[in-house]
Design an enzyme around this catalytic site. Structure first.
Site, PDB file in Angstrom:
ATOM      1  N   ASP A 185       9.234  10.240  29.030  1.00 12.75           N
ATOM      2  CA  ASP A 185       9.398  11.576  28.422  1.00 12.75           C
ATOM      3  C   ASP A 185      10.641  12.250  29.006  1.00 12.75           C
ATOM      4  O   ASP A 185      11.241  11.770  29.957  1.00 12.75           O
ATOM      5  CB  ASP A 185       8.144  12.441  28.644  1.00 12.75           C
ATOM      6  CG  ASP A 185       7.877  12.735  30.107  1.00 12.75           C
ATOM      7  OD1 ASP A 185       8.060  11.819  30.937  1.00 12.75           O
ATOM      8  OD2 ASP A 185       7.484  13.862  30.450  1.00 12.75           O
ATOM      9  N   HIS A 509       7.279   2.142  27.098  1.00 14.92           N
ATOM     10  CA  HIS A 509       7.111   3.519  26.617  1.00 14.92           C
ATOM     11  C   HIS A 509       8.260   4.316  27.222  1.00 14.92           C
ATOM     12  O   HIS A 509       8.166   4.810  28.353  1.00 14.92           O
ATOM     13  CB  HIS A 509       5.744   4.037  27.084  1.00 14.92           C
ATOM     14  CG  HIS A 509       5.401   5.400  26.563  1.00 14.92           C
ATOM     15  ND1 HIS A 509       4.822   5.597  25.347  1.00 14.92           N
ATOM     16  CD2 HIS A 509       5.573   6.629  27.100  1.00 14.92           C
ATOM     17  CE1 HIS A 509       4.635   6.899  25.145  1.00 14.92           C
ATOM     18  NE2 HIS A 509       5.083   7.538  26.205  1.00 14.92           N
ATOM     19  N   ASP A 555       2.285  -5.000  26.670  1.00 22.31           N
ATOM     20  CA  ASP A 555       3.702  -4.699  26.435  1.00 22.31           C
ATOM     21  C   ASP A 555       3.876  -4.080  25.051  1.00 22.31           C
ATOM     22  O   ASP A 555       4.454  -4.683  24.159  1.00 22.31           O
ATOM     23  CB  ASP A 555       4.536  -5.984  26.583  1.00 22.31           C
ATOM     24  CG  ASP A 555       6.024  -5.719  26.371  1.00 22.31           C
ATOM     25  OD1 ASP A 555       6.442  -4.546  26.500  1.00 22.31           O
ATOM     26  OD2 ASP A 555       6.755  -6.679  26.060  1.00 22.31           O
ATOM     27  N   GLU A 564       4.749   2.521  30.619  1.00 16.85           N
ATOM     28  CA  GLU A 564       5.781   3.557  30.718  1.00 16.85           C
ATOM     29  C   GLU A 564       6.699   3.209  31.892  1.00 16.85           C
ATOM     30  O   GLU A 564       6.422   2.278  32.662  1.00 16.85           O
ATOM     31  CB  GLU A 564       5.157   4.956  30.912  1.00 16.85           C
ATOM     32  CG  GLU A 564       6.188   6.061  30.773  1.00 16.85           C
ATOM     33  CD  GLU A 564       5.604   7.466  30.542  1.00 16.85           C
ATOM     34  OE1 GLU A 564       4.372   7.597  30.398  1.00 16.85           O
ATOM     35  OE2 GLU A 564       6.404   8.416  30.516  1.00 16.85           O
TER      36      GLU A 564
END
Ligand code: 9MR
Length: 587
Positions: A185, A509, A555, A564
């Site tokens: 993020d 991620h 994965d 992530e």
């Protein structure tokens, strides 16, 4: 990466893989990157019928070594048999694979005097790829070049109602640019920046000669400061913007909600500075005290400003010693609601201890050591570091700086050294005498948590600290064992660092990698790793095939709980890989 394109390419690769690499088997687990000539070399064969192994040179196809598999038993975390192939005696540089008759062959690996150099540099360059507020041109970023993200938003960060003061009322705008995106993020969190930034500064502090000449091909590569410290500087500068005028530090700079799979420059939502907390303020204080001593010889003015910031943060935390982050509670009182990472830690005793230790080292003032109260807590309250458990970082700093401490501190220093060696010794003994895979990872079942790969890396970092302190090679070998784990000798056979190994992580991620056109994700990223907690099970419905601790990894992009990436996971990876390289490598 566009989904249709990725699916096409993955199918294509699968076809090639099946025809060209038909003999490669998942039953042989080995570091898929490299070994040093004069260091342990272990592979694990999970087929209990196999008795012997050979090491084959890839270019000559000659047998370079043969040996007998040693029966180790069943590894509880993957429920797999382990037969140990020990080829430590093979010291000839080259590229090889393990072959076991009737089982198959392993992914290739090298034996090299620079075994970790490429993966170690890539793990540091990850931080460059995580930079906010700067274009990443091709000359530094290669095919992962991209536009700057958050220049406007972080340049005009907004004071959230939870952080409002008379001087800075709700809605006030201030500059909070630079810094690293936390993970997959784009938010920036002080607590997690604390341990991550520290770990990289500590790496420099431990191996200054090695890093004085290590180039990372970043925009600052030609200045007089070592590249690793140039990179850390990018995040320190952001952290400094997060300190309010009264010394307190905002917990995070964040959107209200996580973004979708979009590129940084397309993520244009408002960024809020959220309430000041005791944990963030103390982590900040510790990091700035470390920055003071590490940057002093390069930029005295900057170093002095760091110490000033550290002292005022610490004073704020003493006055506000119980401001604990509770996102739910905060959302009941303040608007808008914030639903991003919490990094909430109700126990700030370890943060106090860490900050006090670093300020003691920075200033020599014993009053900080009284605050740290090490003699009292040394018996039990230390453990492998995580973002929420940071006081062991203080022990690392004490050991590193032991020659510069006041004499009165000598008796306490003996306790500190003893504690570190005892903690590390327990893990090393598990690795050498108990673990069926011959690794530190798994010394406790709790090791397989969210971000478990960082547990392995942090254990490895502790082994390197103990090695530097004692000179005992058992600790170095234990560190190497955990790097082997991360690079392939593990429960899934994945090399967990993107861009490396034969069985690669392809779908982390990680929004920049998700949203670009490249088949391969940004290289050098350590994925979170196996985590039987599977907190993302709803978002990844039907994807998990097992909840065995060392195998509970998928994965796929949806898997934020196993796949992530994050700055606090890559930092100890960089530490482990490059501390070993600085010790065993030849440049
Ligand atoms: O690393 C964090 C892990 O220890 C927590 O269990 C988890 C849930 O709170 O959050 C992890 O941190 C995430 C953060 O909150 C937001 N950015 C991504 C981080 C890695 O997944």
């Amino acid at each position: 990466m566009k989904t249709w394109f990725k699916l096409l390419c993955t199918a294509f690769i699968a076809v090639i893989y099946n025809t060209a690499g038909a003999q490669i088997t998942d039953a042989i687990r080995v570091n898929q990157v490299g070994f040093y000539p004069n260091a342990p070399k272990i592979a694990i064969v999970t087929d209990s019928n196999a008795k012997e192994f050979s090491i084959i040179n890839v270019s000559s196809k000659q047998v370079a070594f043969t040996g007998t598999l040693q029966k180790m038993g069943v590894w509880e975390y993957s429920n797999e048999y382990s037969g140990k192939a020990d080829f430590s005696k093979l010291s000839q540089e080259g590229t090889y694979y393990v072959e076991v008759k009737g089982v198959g062959q392993s992914h290739p690996f090298t034996i090299s005097n620079q075994a970790n150099l490429a993966v170690g540099k890539a793990s540091l360059r990850f931080f460059y790829y995580q930079r906010a507020c700067i274009d990443l041109p091709e000359m530094y970023a290669g095919k992962w070049a991209r536009k700057a993200g958050h220049v406007q938003q972080d340049g005009n960060a907004v004071i959230h109602s939870s952080a409002a003061t008379t001087e800075r009322p709700e809605g006030t705008k201030f500059y909070s640019g630079k810094g690293w995106y936390d993970a997959g993020d784009y938010n920036k969190y002080i607590v997690n920046s604390g341990i991550s930034t520290y770990t990289l500064m500590s790496l420099y502090e431990g191996y200054p000669k090695f890093f004085d000449t290590l180039k990372l091909n970043i925009p600052e590569s030609n200045n007089a400061i070592p590249d690793v410290l140039d990179e850390v500087w990018w995040n320190l500068r952001w952290m400094l913007t997060m300190q309010d005028k009264d010394g307190g530090v905002y917990h995070k700079l964040t959107n209200t909600n996580f973004d979708g799979s979009i590129a940084p420059d397309k993520a244009t939502n408002t960024r809020y500075a959220i309430m000041k907390t005791t944990a963030a303020t103390l982590d900040f204080s510790a990091v700035m005290a470390v920055a003071h001593r590490v940057y002093r010889k390069f930029d005295k003015k900057f170093a002095d400003s760091c110490l000033k910031a550290s002292i005022s943060a610490y004073a704020w935390a003493i006055k506000n010693n119980k401001v604990i982050y509770n996102q739910g509670g905060m959302n009941q009182k303040f608007n808008p609601d914030i639903n991003t990472g919490a990094y909430d830690d109700a126990n700030v005793g370890d943060e106090f201890q860490w900050a006090a230790i670093e300020l003691f080292i920075a200033t020599g003032k014993l009053r900080y050591m009284d605050d740290a109260n090490i003699e009292f807590t040394i018996r039990n309250n230390f453990d492998t570091p995580t973002w929420a458990a940071v006081n062991t970082l203080g022990l690392y700093s004490l050991v590193q700086n032991r020659d510069f401490l006041p004499e009165e501190f000598a008796p306490t220093m003996e306790l500190v050294k003893d504690k570190l060696v005892t903690m590390a010794g327990k893990m090393q003994k598990y690795q050498a005498n108990k673990s069926e895979f011959g690794i530190v990872m798994g010394e406790r079942s709790g090791n397989f948590n969210w971000g478990s790969n960082s547990t392995a890396a942090n254990q490895g970092m502790m082994m390197m600290m103990a090695y530097r302190l004692t000179g005992e090679s058992d600790f170095l070998n234990a560190a190497i064992s955990n790097l082997d784990y991360l690079l392939g000798r593990n429960g899934t056979g994945f090399c967990y660092v993107t861009g490396f190994g034969g069985k690669q992580v392809m779908n982390p991620h990680h929004r920049p990698s998700e949203s670009d056109e490249n088949l391969y994700p940004v290289p050098g990223m350590l994925c979170g790793g196996p985590n039987p907690g599977q907190e993302d099970a709803r978002d990844c419905a039907g994807k998990y095939t097992t909840n065995l601790p060392a195998k509970s990894y998928i994965d796929v992009q949806c898997s934020y709980a196993t796949n992530e990436v994050a700055i606090n996971w890559n930092a100890p990876l960089a530490y482990l890989a490059l501390a070993i390289e600085a010790t065993k490598g030849k440049r």
